[in-house]
Scaffold this motif. Structure first.
Motif, short mmCIF file in Angstrom:
data_model
loop_
_atom_site.label_atom_id
_atom_site.label_comp_id
_atom_site.label_asym_id
_atom_site.label_seq_id
_atom_site.Cartn_x
_atom_site.Cartn_y
_atom_site.Cartn_z
N SER A 107 0.71 -1.04 -0.15
CA SER A 107 0.00 0.07 -0.04
C SER A 107 0.90 1.28 0.08
CB SER A 107 -0.96 0.01 1.14
OG SER A 107 -0.25 0.02 2.55
N ALA A 108 2.05 1.35 0.68
CA ALA A 108 2.74 2.56 0.60
C ALA A 108 2.83 3.18 -0.85
CB ALA A 108 3.99 2.31 1.37
N CYS A 109 2.76 2.26 -1.79
CA CYS A 109 3.13 2.80 -3.19
C CYS A 109 2.23 3.46 -3.84
CB CYS A 109 3.69 1.45 -3.94
SG CYS A 109 4.18 1.79 -5.72
N ASP A 165 -0.22 5.95 -5.10
CA ASP A 165 -0.09 7.26 -5.64
C ASP A 165 1.18 7.85 -5.26
OD1 ASP A 165 -2.67 7.63 -6.28
OD2 ASP A 165 -3.38 8.06 -4.06
N VAL A 166 2.16 7.01 -5.17
CA VAL A 166 3.63 7.45 -5.13
C VAL A 166 4.36 7.02 -6.39
CG1 VAL A 166 5.86 7.01 -4.30
CG2 VAL A 166 3.87 7.27 -2.79
N LYS A 167 4.19 5.82 -6.80
CA LYS A 167 4.90 5.32 -8.17
C LYS A 167 6.01 5.93 -8.61
CE LYS A 167 1.73 5.70 -11.33
NZ LYS A 167 0.79 5.55 -12.44
N ASP A 168 7.16 5.97 -7.47
CA ASP A 168 8.29 6.68 -7.78
C ASP A 168 9.00 6.11 -8.99
OD1 ASP A 168 10.84 7.92 -6.83
OD2 ASP A 168 11.66 6.11 -6.80
N GLY A 169 9.10 4.67 -9.26
CA GLY A 169 9.72 4.08 -10.54
C GLY A 169 11.12 3.68 -10.50
N ASP A 170 11.44 4.02 -9.20
CA ASP A 170 13.22 3.42 -9.11
C ASP A 170 13.22 2.03 -9.17
OD1 ASP A 170 13.99 6.21 -9.61
OD2 ASP A 170 14.49 6.49 -7.18
N VAL A 204 9.59 4.82 -0.12
CA VAL A 204 8.73 4.67 0.88
C VAL A 204 8.66 3.20 1.42
CG1 VAL A 204 7.14 6.47 -0.23
CG2 VAL A 204 6.74 4.10 -1.04
N GLN A 205 9.46 2.24 1.15
CA GLN A 205 9.55 0.95 1.84
C GLN A 205 8.39 0.22 1.63
OE1 GLN A 205 10.61 3.55 3.92
NE2 GLN A 205 12.82 3.22 2.85
N ALA A 206 7.74 0.27 0.42
CA ALA A 206 6.44 -0.62 0.03
C ALA A 206 6.78 -1.91 -0.63
CB ALA A 206 5.98 0.57 -1.15
N TYR A 248 8.17 -5.81 -0.20
CA TYR A 248 8.43 -6.66 0.98
C TYR A 248 8.90 -8.05 0.37
CZ TYR A 248 6.00 -3.57 3.94
OH TYR A 248 5.63 -2.53 4.52
N ALA A 249 9.64 -9.16 0.75
CA ALA A 249 9.92 -10.28 0.54
C ALA A 249 8.56 -10.84 0.70
CB ALA A 249 11.11 -10.87 1.11
N ASP A 250 8.21 -11.73 0.07
CA ASP A 250 6.86 -12.41 0.05
C ASP A 250 6.82 -13.13 1.90
OD1 ASP A 250 8.32 -15.00 -0.08
OD2 ASP A 250 6.66 -15.70 -1.48
N ASP A 251 7.74 -13.62 2.36
CA ASP A 251 7.81 -14.02 3.58
C ASP A 251 7.85 -13.03 4.75
OD1 ASP A 251 10.53 -13.76 3.32
OD2 ASP A 251 11.11 -15.63 4.14
N GLU A 252 8.25 -11.64 4.43
CA GLU A 252 8.10 -10.73 5.51
C GLU A 252 6.78 -9.83 5.17
OE1 GLU A 252 11.95 -9.00 4.81
OE2 GLU A 252 12.94 -10.81 5.84
N LEU A 253 5.86 -9.92 4.50
CA LEU A 253 4.99 -9.19 4.29
C LEU A 253 3.99 -9.11 5.42
CD1 LEU A 253 3.14 -7.51 1.85
CD2 LEU A 253 1.95 -9.73 1.65
N PRO A 254 3.79 -7.79 6.12
CA PRO A 254 3.12 -7.62 7.28
C PRO A 254 1.84 -7.97 6.96
CG PRO A 254 4.24 -5.68 6.58
CD PRO A 254 4.36 -6.56 5.63
N ALA A 255 1.07 -8.69 8.23
CA ALA A 255 -0.20 -9.00 8.04
C ALA A 255 -1.36 -7.91 7.50
CB ALA A 255 -0.73 -9.63 9.27
N ALA A 256 -1.16 -6.93 7.90
CA ALA A 256 -1.91 -5.63 7.50
C ALA A 256 -1.92 -5.51 5.89
CB ALA A 256 -1.57 -4.37 8.15
#
Length: 118
Positions: free
Chosen positions: A7-9, A11-16, A52-54, A56-64
């Protein structure tokens, strides 16, 4: 294992992340970027450049953020873009569409509030 953009991505879509991906597995949607899970090679370079730290590795994805696991997969399916595994992001694979979990302009998953008529 793959990486997931959450979700942090929105409306950001930085693209780097897309620029550094060695296999072009990061695609642009209307409000956020998506990782094609069958194309991701789990190198992790995208993690290091996301402002924006959006990602995650799939095994580190927060529950939320769990809904974004499905969003990154289903974005490529027939219900959204129908691209499948297109074999690399590029200008021909940019979409104005997003997975329903992203919603419309405004908050994630929440449609915009209708504007009152003057």
């Amino acid at each position: 294992m793959t990486h997931i953009i959450a979700s942090a991505c929105i409306d950001v879509k930085d693209g780097d992340c897309q620029k550094v991906c060695p296999v072009d597995s990061i695609y642009e949607g209307g409000r956020m970027m998506y990782i094609q899970p069958d194309e991701c090679i789990d190198c992790g370079i995208c993690l290091s450049v996301c402002p924006v730290q959006a990602i995650y590795a799939d095994d580190e994805l927060p529950a939320a953020e769990e809904a974004f696991r499905a969003a990154n997969l289903e974005f490529f399916g027939p219900a959204v873009t129908g691209w499948g595994a297109p074999g690399g992001a590029g200008p021909q694979h940019v979409s104005a569409l997003d997975h329903p979990v992203v919603g419309h302009s405004g908050s994630p998953g929440v449609p915009p509030t209708p504007q009152a008529k003057a």
